[in-house]
Write an enzyme that holds these catalytic residues in place. Structure first.
Site, PDB file in Angstrom:
ATOM      1  N   HIS A 196     -33.834  21.407  38.194  1.00 52.47           N
ATOM      2  CA  HIS A 196     -35.287  21.605  38.375  1.00 52.47           C
ATOM      3  C   HIS A 196     -35.684  22.806  37.518  1.00 52.47           C
ATOM      4  O   HIS A 196     -35.543  22.770  36.307  1.00 52.47           O
ATOM      5  CB  HIS A 196     -35.546  21.776  39.872  1.00 52.47           C
ATOM      6  CG  HIS A 196     -36.969  21.733  40.307  1.00 52.47           C
ATOM      7  ND1 HIS A 196     -37.994  21.347  39.502  1.00 52.47           N
ATOM      8  CD2 HIS A 196     -37.548  22.032  41.513  1.00 52.47           C
ATOM      9  CE1 HIS A 196     -39.138  21.408  40.160  1.00 52.47           C
ATOM     10  NE2 HIS A 196     -38.893  21.823  41.394  1.00 52.47           N
TER      11      HIS A 196
ATOM     12  N   ASP B  11     -39.135  21.972  29.973  1.00 51.37           N
ATOM     13  CA  ASP B  11     -38.145  23.044  29.864  1.00 51.37           C
ATOM     14  C   ASP B  11     -37.469  23.117  28.509  1.00 51.37           C
ATOM     15  O   ASP B  11     -36.754  24.067  28.222  1.00 51.37           O
ATOM     16  CB  ASP B  11     -37.074  22.869  30.946  1.00 51.37           C
ATOM     17  CG  ASP B  11     -37.625  23.167  32.319  1.00 51.37           C
ATOM     18  OD1 ASP B  11     -38.409  24.107  32.416  1.00 51.37           O
ATOM     19  OD2 ASP B  11     -37.284  22.455  33.269  1.00 51.37           O
TER      20      ASP B  11
ATOM     21  N   HIS C 155     -36.868  12.944  32.758  1.00 49.48           N
ATOM     22  CA  HIS C 155     -37.747  13.317  33.852  1.00 49.48           C
ATOM     23  C   HIS C 155     -37.859  12.160  34.817  1.00 49.48           C
ATOM     24  O   HIS C 155     -37.837  11.010  34.387  1.00 49.48           O
ATOM     25  CB  HIS C 155     -39.140  13.697  33.322  1.00 49.48           C
ATOM     26  CG  HIS C 155     -39.905  14.532  34.282  1.00 49.48           C
ATOM     27  ND1 HIS C 155     -40.663  13.991  35.287  1.00 49.48           N
ATOM     28  CD2 HIS C 155     -39.994  15.876  34.411  1.00 49.48           C
ATOM     29  CE1 HIS C 155     -41.191  14.966  35.976  1.00 49.48           C
ATOM     30  NE2 HIS C 155     -40.807  16.124  35.490  1.00 49.48           N
TER      31      HIS C 155
END
Ligand code: CMC
Length: 441
Positions: free
Chosen positions: A284, A379, A323
């Site tokens: 995460h 990210d 994702h």
């Protein structure tokens, strides 16, 4: 418990009943069930009515990771993962990132509307005047070892805040609820800055209320001997955009955690501390830290093919890729790439960028990634920016947590005000021993 919804209440979407139904035939009994469909979903409890006998506990759905289970109705954030769309309260993330400030977006998430000029001034004033933390919190942070991970420090310190504000338990009353929301948004950067300064052995820097939310955070991170810290406006804005991009992402792991804890009617500090714990995980919010470590490990462009092979053989995951919801390019990653250019103008180019760009290029052409619909997520590039700005990798998830706090709180409050909310309590499929006895051994 009577809940004061205050003004304005969070508006939930109304179920649109178009008379659609699902007909299910239970082959075990030959019985047919007609189940109503609302908003593209059936109620799982309808399936639970399907039984083979009066003492049958009823049919359950098995859904590890909630792949196809909506646990809440929400009016906060909309995502279309196939089309790569992200909207907060209906506004496209691209517009918000370009034209708004982080506190405006926080107001939007929490109150449902962008603030008027007057509301924004009051909201900013309120947040700015809650940035200080109790002196005992400093002592609390002092107690951590010098090498404590700042995410651990943040998580524990946020939890500790509930002991400083016992009125936080009054979650059903508008005024104390609002006050804790303000305190949490205001104090996250302060705790984050203190956690960093503790780790590097520098004196804590107190908030400077003349500065913007992000400018003040940079001040608490980097100020040394200068009388007044003067943040670089490009870096200040870049951080603001990064916070906006992270501000909410509907029912992700940490937000669901906050909602689950909130469903037990815990105070918001406890709920948000639990959210920080979830965000800490490498799958995460910890992923941006892992991306940087991965790029450093790859080390040079010529070693990328070898790394890709290891990923494809299942030995590794390509961090910053993939994702649960986005099955196309993450819209936040696209915006972040632009922010990176601005930041590198000021800080100089991060040498790892070449590896990242080439890795992305190769991955996007590779069958494995194409067929698995794996694209860069938020990210993948954020860590490169944070690193160029001088943040150590351990601070990356902390930055994510600061940005995500208004989203957590908006979702926590929405859950609290939702008449459908029940304490979260998933069911299980028991696969252990049948009854047995010690004498049987
Ligand atoms: N690298 C290689 N293969 C992958 C990756 C990856 N990053 N992500 C998924 N896959 C493969 C996976 O092996 C599986 O393959 P197969 O069907 O052949 O067994 C398939 O894709 C589906 O994977 P999954 O784990 O079932 O997918 P998920 O929806 O449960 O996981 C995820 C989503 C984000 C945890 C995962 O893509 C992942 O681990 N990514 C790397 C970590 C990361 O970047 N996380 C940040 C997410 S964005 C920020 C946030 O919201 O936290």
């Amino acid at each position: 418990m009577a809940i004061d919804t205050g003004t304005p209440p969070v508006a939930l979407p109304r179920a649109t009943d178009r008379g659609e139904t699902l007909t299910v035939r239970d082959d075990r009994t030959g019985k047919t069930y007609v189940i109503p469909i609302h908003d593209g979903a059936i109620r799982a409890t309808e399936l639970n009515k399907i039984r083979t006998a009066a003492d049958d506990p009823g049919l359950l759905t098995y859904d590890p990771g909630f792949m196809a289970t909506a646990a809440v109705k929400s009016a906060v954030t909309y995502i279309d993962g196939d089309a790569g769309i992200l909207r907060y309260r209906g506004y496209p993330i691209e517009e918000l990132a370009e034209k708004c400030g982080f506190l405006e977006v926080s107001h939007l998430l929490l109150e449902g509307e962008l603030p008027t000029d007057q509301e924004l001034a009051a909201w900013q004033d309120d947040i700015t005047h809650h940035t200080f933390i109790h002196e005992n919190i400093k002592k609390f942070i002092d107690g951590f070892r010098h090498d404590a991970h700042p995410m651990g420090v943040l998580m524990s310190t946020v939890a500790a805040l509930s002991t400083f504000y016992p009125e936080a338990k009054r979650i059903s009353d508008v005024a104390p609820r609002h006050k804790q929301i303000v305190r949490l948004i205001a104090k996250m950067p302060t705790i984050a800055g203190f956690a960093y300064r503790h780790a590097v052995g520098l004196p804590y820097v107190y908030p400077d209320n003349d500065l913007s939310y992000t400018g003040n955070f940079l001040n608490m991170m980097w100020k040394t001997t200068e009388l007044k810290y003067d943040p670089d406006p490009i870096l200040e804005r870049a951080l603001e955009v990064l916070f906006i991009l992270h501000a909410d992402h509907e029912q992700n792991c940490s937000t669901s955690t906050v909602r689950v804890v909130g469903s037990a009617r815990s105070d918001p500090y406890s709920a948000v501390a639990a959210g920080v714990g979830a965000l800490y995980g490498p799958l995460h919010g910890g992923a941006n830290e892992q991306v940087l470590r991965m790029l450093e490990e790859i080390g040079s462009v010529d070693r990328i093919p070898e790394h890709i092979e290891r990923v494809k053989s299942g030995e590794l995951r390509l961090m910053g890729f993939g994702h649960r919801v986005y099955k196309s390019y993450d819209p936040r990653a696209r915006i972040i790439k632009k922010v990176a250019d601005d930041v590198f103008e000021v800080t100089g180019r991060n040498p790892l960028l070449d590896i990242a760009l080439e890795l992305e290029k190769i991955a996007l052409e590779d069958d494995y990634f194409v067929s698995h619909k794996l694209y860069p997520n938020v990210d993948f590039y954020s860590g490169l920016i944070y690193q160029a700005m001088g943040f150590p990798v351990e601070m990356f998830p902390v930055l994510f947590a600061i940005g995500r706090t208004p989203g957590w709180l908006a979702q926590w409050q929405e859950g609290l005000l939702d008449p459908d909310q029940k304490i979260a309590r998933p069911r299980q499929l028991y696969i252990g021993h049948a009854e047995r006895h010690l004498d049987d051994v």
